[in-house]
Motif scaffolding. Structure first.
Motif, PDB file in Angstrom:
ATOM      1  N   GLY A  64       0.817  -1.201   0.000  1.00  0.00           N
ATOM      2  CA  GLY A  64       0.000   0.000   0.000  1.00  0.00           C
ATOM      3  C   GLY A  64       0.851   1.250   0.000  1.00  0.00           C
ATOM      4  N   SER A  65       0.304   2.324  -0.578  1.00  0.00           N
ATOM      5  CA  SER A  65       1.065   3.559  -0.714  1.00  0.00           C
ATOM      6  C   SER A  65       1.157   4.355   0.582  1.00  0.00           C
ATOM      7  CB  SER A  65       0.454   4.424  -1.826  1.00  0.00           C
ATOM      8  OG  SER A  65       0.594   3.791  -3.084  1.00  0.00           O
ATOM      9  N   GLY A  66       0.674   3.795   1.684  1.00  0.00           N
ATOM     10  CA  GLY A  66       0.890   4.416   2.990  1.00  0.00           C
ATOM     11  C   GLY A  66       2.119   3.894   3.698  1.00  0.00           C
ATOM     12  N   THR A  67       2.906   3.070   3.031  1.00  0.00           N
ATOM     13  CA  THR A  67       4.041   2.395   3.666  1.00  0.00           C
ATOM     14  C   THR A  67       5.092   3.374   4.173  1.00  0.00           C
ATOM     15  OG1 THR A  67       3.671   0.449   2.284  1.00  0.00           O
ATOM     16  CG2 THR A  67       5.835   0.647   3.320  1.00  0.00           C
ATOM     17  N   PHE A  68       5.345   4.473   3.460  1.00  0.00           N
ATOM     18  CA  PHE A  68       6.342   5.444   3.933  1.00  0.00           C
ATOM     19  C   PHE A  68       5.961   6.018   5.302  1.00  0.00           C
ATOM     20  CE2 PHE A  68       8.168   6.824  -0.469  1.00  0.00           C
ATOM     21  CZ  PHE A  68       9.037   5.741  -0.431  1.00  0.00           C
ATOM     22  N   SER A  69       4.659   6.027   5.607  1.00  0.00           N
ATOM     23  CA  SER A  69       4.204   6.534   6.901  1.00  0.00           C
ATOM     24  C   SER A  69       4.033   5.420   7.925  1.00  0.00           C
ATOM     25  CB  SER A  69       2.876   7.295   6.726  1.00  0.00           C
ATOM     26  OG  SER A  69       3.061   8.451   5.936  1.00  0.00           O
ATOM     27  N   GLY A  70       4.515   4.218   7.599  1.00  0.00           N
ATOM     28  CA  GLY A  70       4.435   3.093   8.524  1.00  0.00           C
ATOM     29  C   GLY A  70       3.057   2.479   8.650  1.00  0.00           C
ATOM     30  N   VAL A  71       2.167   2.753   7.700  1.00  0.00           N
ATOM     31  CA  VAL A  71       0.805   2.209   7.739  1.00  0.00           C
ATOM     32  C   VAL A  71       0.802   0.796   7.153  1.00  0.00           C
ATOM     33  CG1 VAL A  71      -1.561   2.487   6.896  1.00  0.00           C
ATOM     34  CG2 VAL A  71      -0.238   4.494   7.604  1.00  0.00           C
ATOM     35  N   PRO A  72       0.251  -0.195   7.858  1.00  0.00           N
ATOM     36  CA  PRO A  72       0.226  -1.571   7.343  1.00  0.00           C
ATOM     37  C   PRO A  72      -0.621  -1.688   6.080  1.00  0.00           C
ATOM     38  CG  PRO A  72      -0.236  -1.519   9.702  1.00  0.00           C
ATOM     39  CD  PRO A  72      -0.283  -0.103   9.226  1.00  0.00           C
ATOM     40  N   THR A  73      -0.351  -2.750   5.317  1.00  0.00           N
ATOM     41  CA  THR A  73      -1.099  -3.067   4.108  1.00  0.00           C
ATOM     42  C   THR A  73      -1.846  -4.375   4.300  1.00  0.00           C
ATOM     43  OG1 THR A  73       0.530  -1.992   2.659  1.00  0.00           O
ATOM     44  CG2 THR A  73      -0.938  -3.607   1.639  1.00  0.00           C
ATOM     45  N   LEU A  74      -3.128  -4.389   3.918  1.00  0.00           N
ATOM     46  CA  LEU A  74      -3.914  -5.620   3.855  1.00  0.00           C
ATOM     47  C   LEU A  74      -4.201  -5.924   2.393  1.00  0.00           C
ATOM     48  CD1 LEU A  74      -5.669  -7.944   4.931  1.00  0.00           C
ATOM     49  CD2 LEU A  74      -7.547  -6.290   5.197  1.00  0.00           C
ATOM     50  N   LEU A  75      -3.669  -7.047   1.900  1.00  0.00           N
ATOM     51  CA  LEU A  75      -3.994  -7.511   0.556  1.00  0.00           C
ATOM     52  C   LEU A  75      -5.249  -8.364   0.677  1.00  0.00           C
ATOM     53  CD1 LEU A  75      -0.448  -8.457  -0.822  1.00  0.00           C
ATOM     54  CD2 LEU A  75      -1.638  -6.254  -0.864  1.00  0.00           C
ATOM     55  N   SER A  76      -6.364  -7.848   0.192  1.00  0.00           N
ATOM     56  CA  SER A  76      -7.657  -8.503   0.377  1.00  0.00           C
ATOM     57  C   SER A  76      -7.802  -9.707  -0.546  1.00  0.00           C
ATOM     58  CB  SER A  76      -8.785  -7.508   0.109  1.00  0.00           C
ATOM     59  OG  SER A  76      -8.936  -7.291  -1.289  1.00  0.00           O
ATOM     60  N   ARG A  77      -8.892 -10.415  -0.384  1.00  0.00           N
ATOM     61  CA  ARG A  77      -9.169 -11.590  -1.215  1.00  0.00           C
ATOM     62  C   ARG A  77      -9.311 -11.219  -2.691  1.00  0.00           C
ATOM     63  NH1 ARG A  77     -15.214 -13.840  -0.464  1.00  0.00           N
ATOM     64  NH2 ARG A  77     -14.421 -15.079  -2.174  1.00  0.00           N
ATOM     65  N   HIS A  78      -9.551  -9.947  -2.994  1.00  0.00           N
ATOM     66  CA  HIS A  78      -9.742  -9.505  -4.382  1.00  0.00           C
ATOM     67  C   HIS A  78      -8.414  -9.178  -5.070  1.00  0.00           C
ATOM     68  CE1 HIS A  78     -14.018  -9.392  -3.629  1.00  0.00           C
ATOM     69  NE2 HIS A  78     -13.817  -8.614  -2.586  1.00  0.00           N
ATOM     70  N   MET A  79      -7.313  -9.226  -4.332  1.00  0.00           N
ATOM     71  CA  MET A  79      -6.002  -8.977  -4.923  1.00  0.00           C
ATOM     72  C   MET A  79      -5.472 -10.235  -5.601  1.00  0.00           C
ATOM     73  SD  MET A  79      -4.241  -6.102  -4.871  1.00  0.00           S
ATOM     74  CE  MET A  79      -2.514  -6.520  -4.681  1.00  0.00           C
ATOM     75  N   LEU A  80      -4.629 -10.035  -6.606  1.00  0.00           N
ATOM     76  CA  LEU A  80      -3.887 -11.119  -7.259  1.00  0.00           C
ATOM     77  C   LEU A  80      -2.442 -10.969  -6.790  1.00  0.00           C
ATOM     78  CD1 LEU A  80      -5.423 -10.730 -10.827  1.00  0.00           C
ATOM     79  CD2 LEU A  80      -6.315 -11.987  -8.867  1.00  0.00           C
TER      80      LEU A  80
END
Length: 417
Positions: A64-80
């Motif tokens: 996710g593009s919030g990574t520089f701010s230390g925000v976690p990323t959730l890759l949902s079931r709709h992601m490949l």
């Protein structure tokens, strides 16, 4: 600006409008939104979300593009999910000073795996199309989605079960054997892939099913879309589309299941762009606008630029089922830009495109045929483009950008109804 609502960020064009930079700003301290996670709700490793902040530049693909701010990323079931590309992206982020990037990553076990087998098949298929290429990125996204509709496809959960993964990879390889045999593209041996995917399973947090409510309990969620609505698999301009639901249908449904409110933020450049093949009525090769982060891809094709097109923007808003606010990027590049007021077509003048029924690919193909023959009626762009777009689209402009850096972004409206 958003009240207590979670934010869904969606591109209203053909992609490359600035979703990543928008999400980066929403997650940054200046926004003050207390974002608990960025949720990726469509697409895969073909995404290219450029973020420039505090002297760092990264092209976000699966993180996710919030990574520089230390925000976690959730890759949902709709992601490949493409684990090999994810590992490479984690290394690139670590080199930019992000501590242990994979510790910020959570992956729904139901998400499909994109493998090198899919990628090789994708490139072989596009090669066979010759001059009639659809504009694929060549990374296997379409093959991943298409195969899964009729087969027991590899999923993230299989990375923890080598026997199941081996069975599925063998079946996948057999399915594509005729196509791969006629092309120049090869893939890693299955045993090597299994080893790589087992390492992936040990390195990231794989979640058992839908855990969205837990993230929402910790704060606001920002849903980061990939590609653009005009490339949506069911609403885009067929056949030059992605195999992914780009409009916010799936993100809205995820939030509805946990009873959480949604705010849809549409993103557009102040002018038109398109990467690769397909209709683009306002395209103007004479426009001299520097493009620092997009170039010609070996499969996707060239990066194209055109004038502002409110007709296509209105269509995208309709395809989204409406939006709540608008972010307008690249306001520093308006020198030669004009705006379309309508199209001249073989059927006469029009300034409105009808969405048609969802999944009506015949209607989408007819729109493509219409736009292939359309000539835009162009006029000078009003001095106040934000007020102009508000009038054309019927939604408030709440965020603007006059450059690529996080610092170039400005809130335009403090509160909205």
């Amino acid at each position: 600006m958003f009240g207590d609502r979670h934010v869904i960020v969606v591109d209203l064009g053909f992609g490359d409008a600035g979703k990543g930079a928008t999400v980066d700003w929403l997650c940054s301290p200046p926004a003050g939104l207390d974002v608990a996670a960025v949720v990726r709700f469509n697409g895969g490793a073909q995404a290219a979300h450029n973020v420039v902040a505090a002297g760092r530049h990264h092209t976000f693909r699966q993180f996710g593009s919030g990574t520089f701010s230390g925000v976690p990323t959730l890759l949902s079931r709709h992601m490949l999910v493409e684990p090999i590309a994810l590992a490479a992206e984690a290394r690139a982020l670590a080199a930019l000073g992000v501590a242990d990037p994979l510790s910020l990553l959570y992956v729904d076990e139901r998400a499909l795996l994109t493998t090198p087998i899919h990628g090789a098949a994708n490139r072989c298929r596009e090669d066979a199309r010759g001059a009639s290429r659809h504009g694929s990125c060549g990374l296997g996204i379409g093959e991943t989605a298409d195969y899964a509709r009729t087969h027991d496809a590899p999923r993230v959960a299989d990375c923890r079960n080598p026997d199941a993964l081996r069975r599925k990879l063998i079946a996948l390889e057999e399915h594509y054997r005729p196509l791969l045999a006629g092309g120049a593209h090869r893939h890693d041996p299955i045993d090597d892939l299994i080893d790589l995917y087992r390492e992936f399973a040990h390195a990231v947090a794989i979640l058992p099913g839908d855990q969205l409510a837990g993230f929402a309990d910790a704060g606001r969620l920002v849903f980061e879309g990939a590609q653009g609505v005009l490339l949506d698999e069911w609403r885009g301009l067929h056949p030059h589309t992605t195999w992914s639901t780009v409009e916010p249908r799936n993100a809205r449904a995820m939030l509805a299941r946990i009873g959480a409110p949604a705010y849809v933020l549409g993103v557009t450049r102040a002018y038109g762009t398109r990467h690769g093949a397909g209709p683009f009525p306002t395209e103007d090769p004479a426009l001299a606008i520097p493009e620092h982060h997009n170039g010609t891809g070996p499969y996707q094709g060239e990066f194209r630029i055109g004038h502002l097109d409110p007709i296509l923007l209105r269509y995208a808003v309709d395809a989204c089922g409406g939006i709540d606010g608008l972010a307008v990027d690249h306001l520093d590049a308006l020198g030669e830009i004009r705006t379309a007021t309508g199209y001249l077509t073989p059927d006469g003048y029009t300034d409105r495109l009808h969405c048609g029924a969802w999944r009506d690919l015949g209607h989408q193909q007819r729109l493509t045929d219409l736009l292939d023959t359309a000539t835009p009626v162009l006029t000078s762009l009003p001095t106040d483009i934000t007020t102009y777009l508000e009038a054309e689209l019927g939604v408030p402009v709440v965020l603007t950008a006059h450059g690529p850096d996080r610092a170039d972004r400005t809130i335009r409206v403090a509160t909205t109804a």
